[in-house]
Scaffold this active site. Structure first.
Site, PDB file in Angstrom:
ATOM      1  N   GLY A 295      89.622 -51.295 -24.781  1.00  0.00           N
ATOM      2  CA  GLY A 295      88.829 -50.752 -25.861  1.00  0.00           C
ATOM      3  C   GLY A 295      88.158 -49.482 -25.383  1.00  0.00           C
TER       4      GLY A 295
ATOM      5  N   HIS B  87      78.327 -50.361 -26.267  1.00  0.00           N
ATOM      6  CA  HIS B  87      78.358 -48.925 -25.942  1.00  0.00           C
ATOM      7  C   HIS B  87      77.640 -48.098 -27.005  1.00  0.00           C
ATOM      8  CE1 HIS B  87      80.742 -48.553 -22.329  1.00  0.00           C
ATOM      9  NE2 HIS B  87      81.714 -49.312 -22.806  1.00  0.00           N
TER      10      HIS B  87
ATOM     11  N   HIS C 157      81.533 -56.012 -25.960  1.00  0.00           N
ATOM     12  CA  HIS C 157      81.454 -54.954 -24.938  1.00  0.00           C
ATOM     13  C   HIS C 157      81.490 -53.576 -25.600  1.00  0.00           C
ATOM     14  CE1 HIS C 157      82.610 -53.129 -20.914  1.00  0.00           C
ATOM     15  NE2 HIS C 157      82.893 -52.165 -21.767  1.00  0.00           N
ATOM     16  N   GLU C 158      82.445 -53.374 -26.500  1.00  0.00           N
ATOM     17  CA  GLU C 158      82.589 -52.046 -27.127  1.00  0.00           C
ATOM     18  C   GLU C 158      81.396 -51.721 -28.011  1.00  0.00           C
ATOM     19  OE1 GLU C 158      84.633 -50.090 -25.879  1.00  0.00           O
ATOM     20  OE2 GLU C 158      85.692 -51.685 -24.831  1.00  0.00           O
TER      21      GLU C 158
ATOM     22  N   GLN D 229      81.981 -42.864 -25.304  1.00  0.00           N
ATOM     23  CA  GLN D 229      82.541 -42.726 -23.955  1.00  0.00           C
ATOM     24  C   GLN D 229      83.368 -41.451 -23.798  1.00  0.00           C
ATOM     25  OE1 GLN D 229      84.103 -47.035 -24.073  1.00  0.00           O
ATOM     26  NE2 GLN D 229      83.820 -46.646 -21.875  1.00  0.00           N
TER      27      GLN D 229
ATOM     28  N   CYS E 203      84.936 -51.629 -17.134  1.00  0.00           N
ATOM     29  CA  CYS E 203      84.682 -50.596 -18.140  1.00  0.00           C
ATOM     30  C   CYS E 203      85.224 -49.273 -17.631  1.00  0.00           C
ATOM     31  CB  CYS E 203      83.169 -50.505 -18.376  1.00  0.00           C
ATOM     32  SG  CYS E 203      82.701 -49.240 -19.571  1.00  0.00           S
ATOM     33  N   LEU E 204      85.865 -48.526 -18.511  1.00  0.00           N
ATOM     34  CA  LEU E 204      86.406 -47.222 -18.103  1.00  0.00           C
ATOM     35  C   LEU E 204      85.295 -46.249 -17.709  1.00  0.00           C
ATOM     36  CD1 LEU E 204      89.214 -46.825 -20.793  1.00  0.00           C
ATOM     37  CD2 LEU E 204      89.530 -47.308 -18.360  1.00  0.00           C
TER      38      LEU E 204
END
Ligand code: NI
Length: 191
Positions: A49, A148, A144-145, A54, A102-103
């Site tokens: 995701g 953000h 999680h997304e 981000q 996480c990216l």
């Protein structure tokens, strides 16, 4: 479509609250291009995701997709899903322990507690109503997304910092056990 740069932990953009997107703005070529770029960047980075914040665009848009993913080989599949202005509502008190990465947090993973049943409402990329119940590991991905968008990273939710691990050490020391846990979660919730 353009593959965008991904912001890493420490960059202030990740710590702000992303702003709502109006249906009018969503219909513009600029925002539609942003959605395309978000999906392209997520796929290029093998993310499960990615939130627009981000890629330095602080608006409330998330993309989620899990196919054959080398970063998360054990994750149940999720078809490409884009949600605009997502709102999460836990449907029960049930939680599970998710090992997240996480990216925006390179080479680190840790255990985070997530709700096992959530309802996600908002808009799809074309402005139509989005309303879906998401369960188990997939529910963790949505949480999680959406975090953000409120300037939150999984790191903020890691209760036991001794679970933090590099990806190499995750694969070496923690993945086997977690895969067993994922099997149990999938058996219980279907995803
Ligand atoms: Ni993330």
């Amino acid at each position: 479509m353009t593959i965008r740069k991904i912001a890493h932990v420490g960059h202030p953009v990740l710590r702000q609250r992303a702003r709502e997107v109006t249906p009018e703005a969503l219909a513009t070529p600029e925002l539609q291009r942003l959605v395309d770029d978000l999906v392209e960047t997520m796929r290029d980075a093998n993310g499960a995701g990615l939130a627009a914040i981000q890629i330095y665009e602080p608006v409330r848009i998330v993309a989620i997709e899990v196919g054959e993913n080398p970063r998360y080989p054990y994750k149940p599949k999720i078809p490409l899903t884009v949600v605009v202005n997502p709102v999460l509502e836990p449907l029960s008190d049930e939680t599970f322990s998710n090992y997240e990465g996480c990216l925006s947090v390179p080479n680190l993973r840790g255990r985070v507690r997530r709700f096992a049943r959530v309802r996600v409402t908002g808009l799809d990329r074309h402005g139509a109503a989005f309303d879906r119940t998401v369960l188990g590991v997939s529910a963790g991905t949505f949480q999680h997304e959406c975090d953000h968008l409120d300037g939150k990273l999984f790191l903020d939710r890691v209760e036991d910092t001794t679970t933090l691990t590099t990806w190499e050490n995750f694969e070496r020391h923690h993945q086997a056990r977690f895969i067993d846990e994922v099997r149990e979660i999938v058996a219980m919730y279907g995803s």
